[in-house]
Scaffold this motif. Structure first.
Motif, PDB file in Angstrom:
ATOM      1  N   ALA A 168     -57.453  12.502  60.680  1.00 20.20           N
ATOM      2  CA  ALA A 168     -58.803  11.391  61.930  1.00 20.20           C
ATOM      3  C   ALA A 168     -58.926  10.118  61.018  1.00 20.20           C
ATOM      4  O   ALA A 168     -58.625   9.015  62.483  1.00 20.20           O
ATOM      5  N   LYS A 169     -58.988  10.351  60.153  1.00 24.80           N
ATOM      6  CA  LYS A 169     -60.215   9.047  59.258  1.00 24.80           C
ATOM      7  C   LYS A 169     -58.653   8.051  58.717  1.00 24.80           C
ATOM      8  O   LYS A 169     -59.219   7.007  58.993  1.00 24.80           O
ATOM      9  N   HIS A 170     -57.794   9.135  58.902  1.00 32.43           N
ATOM     10  CA  HIS A 170     -56.658   8.498  58.464  1.00 32.43           C
ATOM     11  C   HIS A 170     -55.612   8.038  59.712  1.00 32.43           C
ATOM     12  O   HIS A 170     -54.453   7.690  59.209  1.00 32.43           O
ATOM     13  N   SER A 171     -56.446   8.199  60.452  1.00 26.60           N
ATOM     14  CA  SER A 171     -54.781   7.891  62.300  1.00 26.60           C
ATOM     15  C   SER A 171     -54.058   8.858  62.388  1.00 26.60           C
ATOM     16  O   SER A 171     -53.128   8.167  62.695  1.00 26.60           O
ATOM     17  N   ILE A 172     -54.383   9.658  61.882  1.00 32.77           N
ATOM     18  CA  ILE A 172     -52.679  10.684  62.349  1.00 32.77           C
ATOM     19  C   ILE A 172     -53.354  11.657  63.213  1.00 32.77           C
ATOM     20  O   ILE A 172     -54.286  12.266  63.245  1.00 32.77           O
ATOM     21  N   ASN A 173     -52.808  11.750  64.388  1.00 32.11           N
ATOM     22  CA  ASN A 173     -52.750  12.384  64.927  1.00 32.11           C
ATOM     23  C   ASN A 173     -52.283  14.332  65.342  1.00 32.11           C
ATOM     24  O   ASN A 173     -50.874  13.896  64.796  1.00 32.11           O
ATOM     25  N   ILE A 174     -52.627  15.467  65.687  1.00 34.56           N
ATOM     26  CA  ILE A 174     -52.089  16.848  65.579  1.00 34.56           C
ATOM     27  C   ILE A 174     -51.587  17.014  66.524  1.00 34.56           C
ATOM     28  O   ILE A 174     -52.224  16.248  67.729  1.00 34.56           O
ATOM     29  N   GLN A 230     -56.019  15.828  46.617  1.00 36.88           N
ATOM     30  CA  GLN A 230     -57.952  15.924  46.697  1.00 36.88           C
ATOM     31  C   GLN A 230     -58.680  16.687  47.578  1.00 36.88           C
ATOM     32  O   GLN A 230     -59.080  17.842  46.925  1.00 36.88           O
ATOM     33  N   GLN A 231     -58.610  17.000  48.849  1.00 38.61           N
ATOM     34  CA  GLN A 231     -58.984  17.591  49.849  1.00 38.61           C
ATOM     35  C   GLN A 231     -58.652  19.110  49.498  1.00 38.61           C
ATOM     36  O   GLN A 231     -59.683  20.178  49.560  1.00 38.61           O
ATOM     37  N   SER A 232     -57.432  19.517  48.700  1.00 33.40           N
ATOM     38  CA  SER A 232     -57.236  20.786  48.625  1.00 33.40           C
ATOM     39  C   SER A 232     -58.323  21.460  47.303  1.00 33.40           C
ATOM     40  O   SER A 232     -58.656  22.829  47.647  1.00 33.40           O
ATOM     41  N   ARG A 233     -58.201  20.696  46.888  1.00 36.46           N
ATOM     42  CA  ARG A 233     -59.243  21.120  45.671  1.00 36.46           C
ATOM     43  C   ARG A 233     -60.766  21.463  46.171  1.00 36.46           C
ATOM     44  O   ARG A 233     -61.374  22.260  45.847  1.00 36.46           O
ATOM     45  N   GLY A 285     -62.796  20.308  58.663  1.00 42.43           N
ATOM     46  CA  GLY A 285     -62.536  19.878  57.449  1.00 42.43           C
ATOM     47  C   GLY A 285     -61.336  19.101  57.426  1.00 42.43           C
ATOM     48  O   GLY A 285     -60.831  18.001  57.494  1.00 42.43           O
ATOM     49  N   ILE A 286     -59.893  19.614  57.566  1.00 43.11           N
ATOM     50  CA  ILE A 286     -58.930  18.781  57.641  1.00 43.11           C
ATOM     51  C   ILE A 286     -58.451  18.150  58.795  1.00 43.11           C
ATOM     52  O   ILE A 286     -58.111  16.902  58.867  1.00 43.11           O
ATOM     53  N   SER A 287     -59.083  18.881  60.085  1.00 36.26           N
ATOM     54  CA  SER A 287     -58.955  17.355  61.619  1.00 36.26           C
ATOM     55  C   SER A 287     -59.759  16.013  60.966  1.00 36.26           C
ATOM     56  O   SER A 287     -59.425  15.163  61.507  1.00 36.26           O
ATOM     57  N   ALA A 288     -60.691  16.166  60.346  1.00 36.56           N
ATOM     58  CA  ALA A 288     -62.046  15.032  60.098  1.00 36.56           C
ATOM     59  C   ALA A 288     -60.623  14.071  59.218  1.00 36.56           C
ATOM     60  O   ALA A 288     -60.194  12.912  59.502  1.00 36.56           O
TER      61      ALA A 288
END
Length: 89
Positions: free
Chosen positions: A24-30, A66-69, A18-21
């Motif tokens: 990725a949706k926001h073009s943020i690289n881990i 929001q994702q946290s909730r 969930g966090i990875s997706a």
């Protein structure tokens, strides 16, 4: 810019996905990731790179809240420089 993302909550299927997706949706690289289970609690820390992100870190904080909730975990993000300064010995 790099940032530190922490995720803590009761262990369950799909947290990493969930966090990875979301990132990725926001073009943020881990750039780096570590996770463990402590007494049934999921604990993850990631260094992420926001250089190609399509949102600001402030907008990201709002969306992560929001994702946290939705995921029922605690998610925090902090600029890497601030994190490093706070945790300097």
């Amino acid at each position: 810019m790099n940032a530190i993302v922490t995720v803590v909550g009761r262990d369950k299927v799909g947290i990493i996905a969930g966090i990875s997706a979301f990132l990725a949706k926001h073009s943020i690289n881990i750039a780096d990731i570590t996770q463990t289970i402590l007494s049934g609690n999921f604990v993850m820390m990631m260094m992420v790179n926001l250089d190609a992100a399509d949102i600001t870190i402030d907008e990201l904080r709002t969306e992560l809240a929001q994702q946290s909730r939705e995921m029922q975990v605690e998610i925090n993000i902090m600029n890497e420089k601030v994190f490093t300064a706070m945790h300097r010995v």
